[in-house]
Design a protein around this motif. Structure first.
Motif, PDB file in Angstrom:
ATOM      1  N   ALA A  20       0.830  -1.209   0.000  1.00 58.02           N
ATOM      2  CA  ALA A  20       0.000   0.000   0.000  1.00 58.02           C
ATOM      3  C   ALA A  20       0.865   1.259   0.000  1.00 58.02           C
ATOM      4  O   ALA A  20       0.539   2.252  -0.654  1.00 58.02           O
ATOM      5  N   LEU A  21       1.988   1.189   0.723  1.00 59.13           N
ATOM      6  CA  LEU A  21       2.877   2.350   0.765  1.00 59.13           C
ATOM      7  C   LEU A  21       3.427   2.668  -0.626  1.00 59.13           C
ATOM      8  O   LEU A  21       3.511   3.827  -1.034  1.00 59.13           O
ATOM      9  N   SER A  22       3.777   1.613  -1.361  1.00 62.76           N
ATOM     10  CA  SER A  22       4.397   1.848  -2.672  1.00 62.76           C
ATOM     11  C   SER A  22       3.383   2.238  -3.736  1.00 62.76           C
ATOM     12  O   SER A  22       3.754   2.693  -4.812  1.00 62.76           O
ATOM     13  N   ASN A  23       2.107   2.034  -3.460  1.00 62.01           N
ATOM     14  CA  ASN A  23       1.085   2.456  -4.420  1.00 62.01           C
ATOM     15  C   ASN A  23       0.725   3.919  -4.192  1.00 62.01           C
ATOM     16  O   ASN A  23       0.153   4.272  -3.173  1.00 62.01           O
ATOM     17  N   LYS A  24       1.074   4.748  -5.161  1.00 61.51           N
ATOM     18  CA  LYS A  24       0.806   6.181  -5.011  1.00 61.51           C
ATOM     19  C   LYS A  24      -0.679   6.456  -5.285  1.00 61.51           C
ATOM     20  O   LYS A  24      -1.253   5.920  -6.225  1.00 61.51           O
ATOM     21  N   ALA A  25      -1.276   7.246  -4.440  1.00 60.87           N
ATOM     22  CA  ALA A  25      -2.679   7.629  -4.648  1.00 60.87           C
ATOM     23  C   ALA A  25      -2.969   8.889  -3.859  1.00 60.87           C
ATOM     24  O   ALA A  25      -2.280   9.199  -2.884  1.00 60.87           O
ATOM     25  N   ASP A  26      -4.017   9.619  -4.281  1.00 59.10           N
ATOM     26  CA  ASP A  26      -4.363  10.849  -3.564  1.00 59.10           C
ATOM     27  C   ASP A  26      -5.048  10.534  -2.232  1.00 59.10           C
ATOM     28  O   ASP A  26      -5.093  11.360  -1.333  1.00 59.10           O
ATOM     29  N   GLN A  27      -5.581   9.342  -2.122  1.00 58.68           N
ATOM     30  CA  GLN A  27      -6.225   8.938  -0.873  1.00 58.68           C
ATOM     31  C   GLN A  27      -6.003   7.447  -0.651  1.00 58.68           C
ATOM     32  O   GLN A  27      -6.097   6.654  -1.599  1.00 58.68           O
TER      33      GLN A  27
END
Lengths: 126, 490
Positions: free
Chosen positions: B74-81
């Protein structure tokens, strides 16, 4: 109520709470397990009976608290009593009669009462 | 006596349960509450993930997936939220450790969720909890409100610039909603049905944003790991399973209750040393671990060191930690039927193998317990179990055959007796049961005739009595009443 904005503020708050708890050490602490299941087993009845017995005997050095599951389903309702300067003792099967007996015998005279649950665990303290 | 007083339990996840007032933030702070969160906020998210990875913490909800690895994705997946979700949809029959932690130490969950949120880069958390846990909800809500009022949740926590808040989502008590994709669907307001993975929630979960779903007990370990260190945690347990596990001991066991033991504790220690064995001097027969997704362990497994792998190797699983103990009076075919009845009710119906498979498996088990089973049924059931495992959509369906497969494996003779001799060795399946009176023991006291609701017992006073099997409804009233053990089950 001021907020806790730093680690130092949290530590100061903790010191203050610990000091307050330490001031209670000359009191009898009665901790009644009141999770859903303990309440269903009669935990509130035990608490009320003990509060009533404490009042009947005019005791002023007893403090009550509630906690969650003490993990001893087989012995509900369970009550932990800490006499001043002594280790906490957990009693099981505390129905109304036992609750009153705990106050008149264990709390008031320090006499042992049946139903002690031995400590069979090590608890990690942070 | 010596054995029972030995200290075999180690309480990490349940460290505060029963010791602090769950409705008091002060009580939690006195236990160094929220210090772990403060410490984490001085680290980088990647460092936090690394600590959890090194500690070796694995998901306590059942699957045992490494928590640090999950957070890392989850940390490595970039997302605005991103979202941090706590799975409090405890549903296994006989398991109640999540409720105990939420009712006994709710702040530890709030703190751990904030720690997890920081580690993966989430600013919002949600606890998915079943509405039939009202006291747990009340105490959790108070914990969240109190933490927020103290600035321990909300904006700019500990002046670090990190924002995090938690909301509570109620579940309606569907077992499948403990499966993380179904849980997310339910949180979004849809029917609680699972979706196929990948994508995993850590990639695309709640509202298609990276989402981590961790179990209550998993979270409860986190503050302790942060404060005491990854090495301390990984020094407890076995090579592959670190830390402790909470089990809910239920069924035919003297010390019914919650226990927490280091991974690798043997089943014998759990059942006999801590649990006190079966009541009334009955002989231990089996223990169902992993609830309806697990299997039965028997005598031969007593010295198994309990961890994720050893249970899987025995066709069972850790599950959430329910342990239902059975004694000599329990019929294993009926036990398997009980669990299938549960999963048959709880299947969401989305995929065919689970929806229809559970029904067919239940029907076969029902047929066997009623004395109409055949050898062909046994092999058909086994094939069906394997196909369901291979084809069902989610964990519920894939593990649903486990109670059958494990009991067919360990208690093959019991299944055989049901189908070939039409006998239930434990005398549970009433269809195959006959009550008779042993004339040598019967004193003719006539007590049984008075309790028989269908008046099928006859005989003269002080003479051995006889049960008319054609009229007997097998209620067992005479068996319970007889003081001379002269009524026998055959």
């Amino acid at each position: 109520m001021s907020t806790i904005a730093t680690l130092d503020a949290l530590r100061a708050k903790r010191e203050e709470i610990l000091a307050r708890q330490k001031a209670r050490q000359n009191k009898v602490l009665i901790n009644v397990s009141l999770a859903t299941c303990s309440i269903a087993a009669g935990g509130k009845v035990a608490m009320e009976a003990m509060q009533d017995e404490v009042a009947l005997n005019g005791l002023t050095n007893v403090e009550f608290m509630q906690s969650g599951c003490m993990t001893f389903c087989f012995a509900e309702p369970t009550v932990e009593i800490t006499l001043p300067g002594k280790d906490p003792v957990v009693f099981g099967g505390v129905d109304e009669a036992k609750a009153r007996e705990l106050v008149t015998e264990y709390v008031m005279k320090g006499e042992p009462v049946e139903g002690i649950i031995p400590v069979t665990y090590q608890r990690v303290v942070l | 006596m010596a054995a029972t007083t030995q200290i075999k339990q180690l309480r990490i996840a349940t460290r505060n349960c029963g010791f602090i007032d769950p409705e008091s933030l002060d009580d939690y702070i006195a236990q160094r509450g929220y210090e772990a969160l403060a410490k984490v906020l001085t680290m980088t998210p990647a460092e936090v993930v690394e600590v959890i990875k090194t500690a070796g913490l694995r998901g306590r909800g059942g699957g045992g997936f490494p928590t640090g690895v999950k957070w890392g994705i989850a940390l490595s997946n970039k997302a605005d939220q991103k979202y941090m979700v706590c799975n409090a949809d405890e549903g296994d029959p006989g398991a109640f450790m999540d409720r105990a932690v939420l009712e006994g130490d709710p702040h530890s969950i709030v703190e751990a969720m904030a720690i997890g949120g920081y580690a993966i880069g989430a600013t919002l958390g949600a606890v998915y909890i079943r509405a039939e846990y009202p006291l747990a909800i009340k105490r959790l809500r108070k914990a969240i409100d109190d933490a927020r009022a103290m600035g321990l949740l909300g904006k700019n926590i500990f002046g670090s610039g990190f924002d995090f808040d938690i909301e509570i989502k109620y579940g309606a008590g569907a077992f499948v909603c403990g499966e993380e994709t179904a849980l997310i669907r339910s949180m979004e307001g849809h029917r609680g049905e699972p979706v196929s993975k990948p994508p995993f929630p850590a990639q695309s979960g709640y509202w298609k944003k990276p989402t981590i779903v961790n179990n209550v007990e998993t979270f409860a370990n986190v503050p302790a790991i942060i404060l005491k260190g990854a090495d301390w945690f990984s020094s407890i347990g076995t090579a592959t399973s670190k830390g402790t596990k909470v089990f809910a001991l239920a069924g035919k066991i003297v010390n019914v209750g919650l226990i927490e033991v280091p991974m690798g504790t043997s089943l014998r220690e759990v059942i006999f040393d801590i649990g006190g064995g079966c009541p009334d001097g009955k002989e231990f027969k089996a223990v169902q671990t992993g609830g309806p997704s697990g299997g039965a362990l028997a005598h031969k497994d007593l010295d198994v060191a309990i961890d994720y792998e050893s249970l899987i190797a025995r066709k069972s699983m850790m599950g959430s930690g329910g342990m239902v103990v059975m004694d000599e009076d329990d019929c294993m075919v009926s036990v398997a039927k009980f669990f299938l009845d549960f999963t048959m009710d709880e299947t969401c119906g989305k995929c065919t193998p689970c929806r229809i498979g559970s029904k067919r498996l239940f029907e076969i088990l029902d047929k066997i317990t009623k004395g109409h089973g055949t050898q062909a049924d046994l092999s058909r059931m086994k094939t069906l179990c394997e196909s369901i495992k291979d084809t069902a959509l989610c964990g519920l369906g894939q593990t649903m055959p486990n109670p059958i497969l494990s009991t067919m494996d360990t208690f093959a003779n019991e299944y055989e007796a049901h189908v070939t001799q039409k006998k239930c060795p434990a005398h549970v399946c009433t269809a195959m049961l006959t009550y008779t009176i042993d004339p040598a023991k019967c004193t003719g006291c006539t007590l049984c005739t008075k309790v028989c609701p269908v008046e099928c017992i006859s005989g003269t006073k002080k003479q051995p009595h006889v049960i008319d099997a054609s009229k007997c409804i097998k209620c067992g009233a005479c068996y319970d009443k007889c003081k001379f053990d002269s009524v026998i089950k055959l």
